[in-house]
Scaffold this active site. Structure first.
Site, PDB file in Angstrom:
ATOM      1  N   HIS A  62       0.844  -1.199   0.000  1.00 42.66           N
ATOM      2  CA  HIS A  62       0.000   0.000   0.000  1.00 42.66           C
ATOM      3  C   HIS A  62       0.876   1.243   0.000  1.00 42.66           C
ATOM      4  CE1 HIS A  62       0.794  -0.371   4.333  1.00 42.66           C
ATOM      5  NE2 HIS A  62       0.380   0.883   4.485  1.00 42.66           N
ATOM      6  N   HIS A  64       0.750   5.728   0.965  1.00 46.05           N
ATOM      7  CA  HIS A  64       0.090   6.912   1.516  1.00 46.05           C
ATOM      8  C   HIS A  64       0.686   8.120   0.824  1.00 46.05           C
ATOM      9  CE1 HIS A  64      -1.338   4.517   4.932  1.00 46.05           C
ATOM     10  NE2 HIS A  64      -0.087   4.107   5.113  1.00 46.05           N
ATOM     11  N   TYR A 155      11.735   4.330  -0.051  1.00 47.04           N
ATOM     12  CA  TYR A 155      10.585   4.704  -0.879  1.00 47.04           C
ATOM     13  C   TYR A 155       9.723   5.752  -0.183  1.00 47.04           C
ATOM     14  CZ  TYR A 155      12.225   0.167  -2.433  1.00 47.04           C
ATOM     15  OH  TYR A 155      13.010  -0.870  -2.814  1.00 47.04           O
TER      16      TYR A 155
END
Length: 182
Positions: A62, A64, A155
């Site tokens: 996932h 954000h 990342y």
């Protein structure tokens, strides 16, 4: 239809929004394993539909981000859809099978099944809310046990923000209570 959500996403022009976008398979490392393909999908989306990236973190399954949309533009959902579609097409090029793990609703809609159909969003209310959600993005890899320090996770937009002098390299990772999105 019964059981269908009537939720309508707000379209607030020029606003900042925090979003969480998840893969359908929450146990994979597809996003980090193919981060170059994700970056290319994001870059293409940004060329077509510019916005300001306040923060971004990519985790294995996932991500954000906090975006600020241009004035007279409230289309963050369109941007997320474009990014997801580009990444999905890219994954097909490397042999990803789009028929794996598709729910009946995804089959009916022709959805490839890579992403969860929906995403979570929060409209940023003020400068303090913006700062809290940016810090949430930076600290998320530590909270997930993927890194000991925020700067150890490759990342994350924290590296850009350190280069630009917006945050100290040894930022502690503290995030106020009540900031969530997973």
């Amino acid at each position: 239809q019964p059981g269908m959500s009537s939720y309508v996403r707000p379209k607030l022009s020029g606003t900042s929004v925090f979003c969480t976008v998840c893969l359908a398979d929450r146990g994979t490392d597809l996003l980090t394993r193919h981060v170059d393909r994700l970056r290319a999908a994001v870059a293409a989306m940004l060329l077509d539909r510019p916005l300001e990236v306040k923060a971004w973190v990519v985790l294995p399954d996932h991500m954000h981000f906090v975006w600020t949309l241009p004035e007279a533009d409230g289309g963050y959902a369109v941007r997320i859809g474009a990014m997801k579609a580009r990444f999905t097409r890219s994954m097909r090029e490397v042999g990803w099978n789009p028929t794996l793990r598709r729910s009946p609703s995804k089959v009916r809609s022709g959805d490839a099944g890579l992403w969860q159909r929906r995403f979570w969003e929060h409209t940023i209310r003020d400068d303090a809310d913006l700062a809290a959600h940016v810090r949430y993005c930076w600290g998320n890899p530590v909270r997930h046990g993927l890194a000991t320090r925020t700067i150890d996770w490759p990342y994350s937009s924290i590296h850009r923000d350190i280069r630009e002098g917006k945050v100290e390299p040894e930022w502690s990772g503290q995030c106020p209570e009540g900031v969530f999105g997973e």
